[in-house]
Design an enzyme around this catalytic site. Structure first.
Site: not given
Ligand code: NAP
Length: 329
Positions: A158, A160, A180, A239-240, A269, A288-290
């Protein structure tokens, strides 16, 4: 004169960020920057609140929505919203907002740093110097694994994921991704390649997860999946925590099914120093400092406030999650 709306913020934020909210609403905050608001206080506040500004550590569920009869908006200070029951919110026409896009580059920087830290054993190296264990030069002293020209597999390409892919291409990495849905434009623009989950897992030297936590992604990485990875490969999770079965990850690391792991997120956490993952020297763990840069966290707070203000003024917020409430889907 109509009563002012009431906004409750579940963590202490800088006064400067909430000034605008105070100009039209009564605003209260939980009085701690570090500790989450206790559940009973959150529920009590939710009963009165027109808006909640929440953290990912707050569970915003049916029990809360059932008593929050004035609630119009929940603005979560995160892009992930797995802590919120969005379906229950939508049933009640409560708007849920998150903070996408503005944290993308900051989180991608962290994800790529974690990959480098893990592959090149940077935490071990820092510890060796600090602990006075640096005795001489020797050929394989703290020799890690290369990053350049290796294969990075991104599960969840997505916002990130794409930003990490750009960084990886600067390191001459080959980038595979799995979603997906295929992203042909991204493939063309960046030269990344789509792979099935199984192909990606088998071929990658670094497997990076960046999906949201959903019923579908929960437990996606099991013992069997780790077994299919190269023994020389690293698992990086930004991710999580629950996207991997933590007990299976620990076993895979102990038994040498994979070479190491870089983790910014965990099942529960915070983790304590006696956590089994911290007993392994092939694990790099971050708290968890992303998205934790001053610039980005400030922008996230401001976006939450903008979203709350918009909903309370009957306008369309910038980043609603339940977009159907605004006929945006
Ligand atoms: P995003 O733009 O919505 O991207 C999420 C991607 O995951 C999409 O491309 C989606 O594509 C894919 N996805 C969803 N369900 C899936 C599945 N079952 N199998 C394979 N791929 C799947 O979100 P983002 O902004 O990049 O953020 C992603 C995640 O990173 C957040 O939801 C959050 O949990 C995590 N995050 C963590 C931190 C941290 O501090 N560690 C910071 C920011 C975000 P499809 O819909 O085509 O499958």
């Amino acid at each position: 004169m109509a009563a002012k709306p009431y906004i409750y913020i579940t963590r202490k934020l800088p006064e400067s960020v909430i000034d605008t909210l105070k100009s039209f609403a009564d605003v209260e905050m939980w009085d701690s920057e570090e500790n989450p608001v206790p559940r009973d206080i959150l529920l009590n506040e939710a009963k009165k609140a027109d808006a909640l500004l929440t953290m990912l550590s707050d569970k915003i569920d049916k029990e809360l929505f059932d008593i929050a009869t004035n609630l119009k908006v929940v603005a979560n200070l995160a892009v992930g919203f797995d802590n919120i029951d969005v379906e229950e919110a939508t049933k009640r026409r409560i708007v849920v907002c998150n903070t996408p896009d503005i944290l993308t580059d900051t989180t991608a920087d962290l994800a790529f740093s974690l990959l480098l830290m893990t592959g090149r054993r940077l935490v071990e190296a820092v510890d060796v110097v600090r602990e006075g264990k640096w005795k001489s030069w020797s050929s394989y002293f703290l020799a890690g694994t290369d990053v350049h020209h290796k294969t990075l597999g991104i599960v969840g390409m997505g916002n990130i994921g794409e930003a990490v892919a750009k960084r990886a291409l600067g390191f001459d990495m080959r980038v595979l991704y799995h979603n997906r849905s295929r992203k042909l434009e991204t493939e063309e623009k960046l030269g990344v390649k789509y792979a099935t989950f199984d192909e990606l897992v088998k071929q990658s030297d670094y497997v990076l997860v960046l999906t949201p936590l959903t019923p579908e992604t929960k437990g996606m990485f099991t013992k069997e999946v780790f077994k299919r990875m190269k023994k020389s490969a690293f698992f990086i999770n930004v991710a999580r925590g629950p996207v991997a079965v933590e007990a299976d990850l620990i076993e895979a690391l102990k038994e040498g099914e994979i070479a190491g792991a870089g983790l910014d997120v965990f099942d529960k956490e915070p983790i304590s120093p006696d956590h089994p993952l911290l007993q392994l020297n092939n694990v790099v763990a971050l708290p968890h400092i992303g998205s934790a840069s001053v610039e980005t966290r400030t922008a996230m707070m401001e976006l939450c406030c903008d979203n709350i203000e918009a909903v309370l003024k009957n306008e369309v917020p910038k980043t609603p999650v339940n977009r159907e409430l605004f006929q945006l889907v």
